[in-house]
Design a protein around this motif. Structure first.
Motif, mmCIF file in Angstrom:
data_model
loop_
_atom_site.group_PDB
_atom_site.id
_atom_site.type_symbol
_atom_site.label_atom_id
_atom_site.label_comp_id
_atom_site.label_asym_id
_atom_site.label_seq_id
_atom_site.Cartn_x
_atom_site.Cartn_y
_atom_site.Cartn_z
ATOM 1 N N GLN A 94 62.451 2.592 -128.339
ATOM 2 C CA GLN A 94 61.076 2.629 -128.824
ATOM 3 C C GLN A 94 60.160 2.265 -127.655
ATOM 4 O O GLN A 94 60.045 1.088 -127.295
ATOM 5 N N PRO A 95 59.496 3.288 -127.074
ATOM 6 C CA PRO A 95 58.706 3.053 -125.856
ATOM 7 C C PRO A 95 57.641 1.977 -126.009
ATOM 8 O O PRO A 95 57.404 1.206 -125.069
ATOM 9 N N HIS A 96 56.987 1.877 -127.175
ATOM 10 C CA HIS A 96 55.931 0.876 -127.328
ATOM 11 C C HIS A 96 56.502 -0.543 -127.275
ATOM 12 O O HIS A 96 55.873 -1.460 -126.741
ATOM 13 N N ILE A 97 57.707 -0.716 -127.799
ATOM 14 C CA ILE A 97 58.349 -2.034 -127.726
ATOM 15 C C ILE A 97 58.736 -2.337 -126.289
ATOM 16 O O ILE A 97 58.531 -3.443 -125.789
ATOM 17 N N LYS A 98 59.287 -1.351 -125.608
ATOM 18 C CA LYS A 98 59.674 -1.540 -124.206
ATOM 19 C C LYS A 98 58.465 -1.921 -123.353
ATOM 20 O O LYS A 98 58.532 -2.818 -122.508
ATOM 21 N N GLU A 99 57.335 -1.255 -123.576
ATOM 22 C CA GLU A 99 56.118 -1.568 -122.819
ATOM 23 C C GLU A 99 55.636 -2.982 -123.109
ATOM 24 O O GLU A 99 55.219 -3.706 -122.194
ATOM 25 N N ARG A 100 55.683 -3.378 -124.376
ATOM 26 C CA ARG A 100 55.260 -4.741 -124.734
ATOM 27 C C ARG A 100 56.164 -5.778 -124.080
ATOM 28 O O ARG A 100 55.697 -6.787 -123.538
ATOM 29 N N LEU A 101 57.473 -5.520 -124.093
ATOM 30 C CA LEU A 101 58.421 -6.435 -123.458
ATOM 31 C C LEU A 101 58.184 -6.503 -121.955
ATOM 32 O O LEU A 101 58.224 -7.588 -121.355
ATOM 33 N N LEU A 102 57.920 -5.349 -121.348
ATOM 34 C CA LEU A 102 57.701 -5.317 -119.907
ATOM 35 C C LEU A 102 56.452 -6.105 -119.529
ATOM 36 O O LEU A 102 56.449 -6.858 -118.553
ATOM 37 N N ASP A 103 55.383 -5.945 -120.296
ATOM 38 C CA ASP A 103 54.166 -6.711 -120.012
ATOM 39 C C ASP A 103 54.417 -8.210 -120.137
ATOM 40 O O ASP A 103 53.956 -8.999 -119.304
ATOM 41 N N ALA A 104 55.141 -8.620 -121.169
ATOM 42 C CA ALA A 104 55.428 -10.045 -121.362
ATOM 43 C C ALA A 104 56.324 -10.574 -120.237
ATOM 44 O O ALA A 104 56.125 -11.694 -119.747
ATOM 45 N N CYS A 105 57.294 -9.770 -119.802
ATOM 46 C CA CYS A 105 58.165 -10.179 -118.688
ATOM 47 C C CYS A 105 57.358 -10.310 -117.394
ATOM 48 O O CYS A 105 57.561 -11.246 -116.615
#
Length: 197
Positions: free
Chosen positions: A6-17
């Motif tokens: 799920q790209p939107h979840i991946k993007e959210r995780l990447l921003d938080a990381c």
């Protein structure tokens, strides 16, 4: 049938990381990033494949943020001397806004983490030349971009090694004074004759 990424979840995780790494440094384990994102190391691997792939993605996201922020600061502004633009950019780069990037990418240059981004040192140099050339073109001296970048990088290394903000700030202001002189066109023959009379 497995779950689809799920790209939107991946993007959210990447921003938080990226937020976590900029605040605390790039970790050597996944657990701090999992804690910061409110997920598990297993889920991070699910979205990014491997630890190194995640760390590379974090570095790339942080670098893009830095380029967006400071690239905008280096952009020439109508009616503003470019040396004033450079001074404002310097204050931001060396101030609280810039410190997380200096720490993260300084760590990358000096450690084995270079294997995550083998070409980083060259890229970290050349990707600033374009914005500086564009800005210096406004004063007719785009060829000074390498010199300006060399002075900025050298003073940042000095500041990192000594913590002497006042001295490095003074040195940069002195350099901007030289740059102002370099951007002043030489007097024409007629104006020189007028000055000598």
């Amino acid at each position: 049938m497995g779950r689809r990424p799920q790209p939107h979840i991946k993007e959210r995780l990447l921003d938080a990381c990226a937020d976590h790494a900029l605040s605390h440094g790039l970790p050597d384990r996944l657990e701090p990033l999992a804690t910061a994102t409110g997920t598990s190391a297993r889920m991070l691997i699910y979205h990014f494949g491997t630890r190194d792939a995640l760390l590379r993605a974090v570095l790339g996201r942080a670098r893009q943020r830095q380029l967006d922020t400071f690239g905008d600061l280096l952009r020439a502004r109508p009616g503003e001397p470019y040396t004033a633009t450079l001074h404002r950019a310097w204050k931001s780069i060396t101030g609280p806004e810039g410190q997380p990037y200096l720490r993260m990418f300084g760590q990358l240059r000096e450690s084995a983490e270079q294997q995550l981004w083998p070409d980083f040192r060259r890229t970290a140099t050349t990707d600033w030349l374009g914005p500086l050339e564009d800005g210096l073109r406004g004063i007719g001296r785009p060829e000074l971009a390498t010199l300006v970048l060399g002075v900025i990088r050298g003073l940042l290394m000095d500041l990192d090694a000594t913590g002497d903000t006042a001295r490095t700030e003074r040195a940069f202001r002195d350099f901007l004074g030289f740059l102002d002189t370099a951007s002043t066109p030489p007097p024409t023959a007629s104006s020189a004759a007028t000055l000598s009379t």
